[in-house]
Design a protein around this motif. Structure first.
Motif, short mmCIF file in Angstrom:
data_model
loop_
_atom_site.label_atom_id
_atom_site.label_comp_id
_atom_site.label_asym_id
_atom_site.label_seq_id
_atom_site.Cartn_x
_atom_site.Cartn_y
_atom_site.Cartn_z
N PRO A 51 0.82 -1.22 0.00
CA PRO A 51 0.00 0.00 0.00
C PRO A 51 0.86 1.27 0.00
O PRO A 51 1.95 1.24 0.58
CB PRO A 51 -0.80 -0.10 1.30
N PRO A 52 0.43 2.36 -0.62
CA PRO A 52 -0.84 2.53 -1.34
C PRO A 52 -0.76 1.92 -2.74
O PRO A 52 0.19 2.17 -3.48
CB PRO A 52 -0.97 4.06 -1.43
N ILE A 53 -1.76 1.13 -3.08
CA ILE A 53 -1.78 0.47 -4.39
C ILE A 53 -2.62 1.33 -5.34
O ILE A 53 -3.77 1.64 -5.06
CB ILE A 53 -2.39 -0.94 -4.30
N ALA A 54 -1.98 1.73 -6.44
CA ALA A 54 -2.68 2.58 -7.40
C ALA A 54 -3.34 1.74 -8.48
O ALA A 54 -2.76 0.76 -8.95
CB ALA A 54 -1.68 3.55 -8.03
N ILE A 55 -4.56 2.12 -8.84
CA ILE A 55 -5.23 1.55 -10.02
C ILE A 55 -5.64 2.75 -10.88
O ILE A 55 -6.15 3.74 -10.36
CB ILE A 55 -6.51 0.75 -9.68
N GLY A 56 -5.37 2.66 -12.17
CA GLY A 56 -5.67 3.80 -13.02
C GLY A 56 -6.78 3.50 -14.01
O GLY A 56 -7.10 2.35 -14.30
N ALA A 57 -7.35 4.60 -14.53
CA ALA A 57 -8.34 4.48 -15.60
C ALA A 57 -7.89 5.42 -16.71
O ALA A 57 -7.54 6.58 -16.44
CB ALA A 57 -9.71 4.87 -15.09
N LYS A 58 -7.87 4.90 -17.91
CA LYS A 58 -7.54 5.75 -19.07
C LYS A 58 -8.49 5.37 -20.19
O LYS A 58 -8.42 4.24 -20.70
CB LYS A 58 -6.08 5.54 -19.48
N GLY A 59 -9.36 6.28 -20.53
CA GLY A 59 -10.40 5.94 -21.51
C GLY A 59 -11.24 4.80 -20.95
O GLY A 59 -11.74 4.89 -19.84
N ARG A 60 -11.33 3.71 -21.71
CA ARG A 60 -12.12 2.56 -21.27
C ARG A 60 -11.24 1.50 -20.59
O ARG A 60 -11.73 0.42 -20.24
CB ARG A 60 -12.83 1.93 -22.47
N ASP A 61 -9.93 1.80 -20.44
CA ASP A 61 -9.00 0.80 -19.91
C ASP A 61 -8.74 0.94 -18.40
O ASP A 61 -8.54 2.05 -17.90
CB ASP A 61 -7.64 0.89 -20.62
N LEU A 62 -8.69 -0.21 -17.75
CA LEU A 62 -8.29 -0.26 -16.35
C LEU A 62 -6.80 -0.61 -16.35
O LEU A 62 -6.37 -1.56 -17.00
CB LEU A 62 -9.09 -1.36 -15.64
N ILE A 63 -6.00 0.18 -15.62
CA ILE A 63 -4.55 -0.06 -15.58
C ILE A 63 -4.18 -0.47 -14.16
O ILE A 63 -4.50 0.24 -13.19
CB ILE A 63 -3.76 1.21 -16.00
#
Lengths: 121, 155
Positions: A51-63
């Motif tokens: 932690p902290p664990i990052a999750i990203g969103a770009k357009g329709r994609d989950l990163i």
């Protein structure tokens, strides 16, 4: 093996460190959310990480990061508006909960009668 | 769990490429089992294969499970442990140990070994007791430190 490996994914970073994976997500996403280890995405993948664990969103994609003991951290993207929406909803809920808590903490009710001179000061 | 039930211990193996890991896991499992603790070893497919060949009669290790399945079972509250030894010699091992720290109530020992053991141990930010030794081929520096922990656990 989790369902992730059978899904249509794109590798953005391979065999890197978890910290570098997190920084990559922070720099290359339109939206970044922070979750705890064990957060479930898709059918059966629980996120592993420091932690902290990052999750990203770009357009329709989950990163997101995908960690394997012998290979290190991978950063991958999978198209999923559903998962992105779930992160947005979760963030909204967390924000509302913290706002409610904040309001409760700020409202101070005194037992003593109010002195209006001090209020106008 | 009944109060007199033996304490449940998880030995969480990392990637098996550093030789001391398997030797210490077999040693620790046997010592703790002999002391009356209920020991489970979790590892990747490769680590579990090494374990099965090294201990084909299950003399040192009574229970072994798949690492991914073990984590899922803890998160989904089907099982948990009182004590966990998380073995790590790499960044990935650290990610698994940090996850264990977040999902389990177990008292966590981070067993850090390999050529960069000290540097890796310094980057640990989660709550755990560190057992650190720069051990790759020779298990004795790590064994000596583990012995002190075992003495505290079974006394």
């Amino acid at each position: 093996m989790s369902c992730i490996e059978q899904m249509k994914y794109t590798l953005l970073l391979e065999k890197t460190s978890f910290k570098e994976g997190r920084e990559f997500i922070e720099k290359n996403s339109d939206e970044v959310y922070y979750i705890d280890p064990g957060y479930k995405i898709f059918k059966d993948y629980y996120i592993i990480g420091v932690p902290p664990i990052a999750i990203g969103a770009k357009g329709r994609d989950l990163i997101f990061t995908y960690v394997r003991p012998c290979y290190g951290t991978f950063v991958m993207k999978i198209e999923s508006e559903e998962e992105i929406q779930r992160l947005r909803d979760r963030e909204k809920e967390r924000l509302m909960a913290s706002l409610k808590k904040g309001i409760r903490a700020e409202v101070h009710v005194s037992d003593k009668p109010v002195d209006y001179r001090s209020v106008f000061k | 769990m009944a109060e007199d039930a033996p304490k449940k211990v998880l030995l969480m193996m990392g990637c098996p490429e550093v030789p001391v890991q398997m030797s210490i896991v077999l040693y620790l499992s046997h010592k703790l089992t002999k002391a009356g603790l209920d020991v489970t070893v979790a590892g990747t497919d490769a680590a579990n294969k090494l374990l099965k060949v090294s201990d084909f009669d299950g003399y040192y290790v009574k229970n072994s499970v798949d690492l991914d399945q073990c984590i899922v079972d803890i998160i989904e509250k089907r099982t948990d442990f009182d004590i966990c030894f998380a073995f790590m010699h790499s960044d990935a091992g650290m990610a698994f140990a940090a996850t264990m720290s977040a999902i389990s109530k177990a008292k966590l020992y981070a067993v850090v070994f390999g050529r960069n053991a000290e540097a890796l141990a310094e980057t640990i930010e989660f709550n755990c007791e560190k057992i650190v030794a720069k051990a790759v081929h020779n298990p004795n520096p790590l064994k000596n430190k583990i012995d002190k922990v075992i003495a505290g656990l079974v006394s």
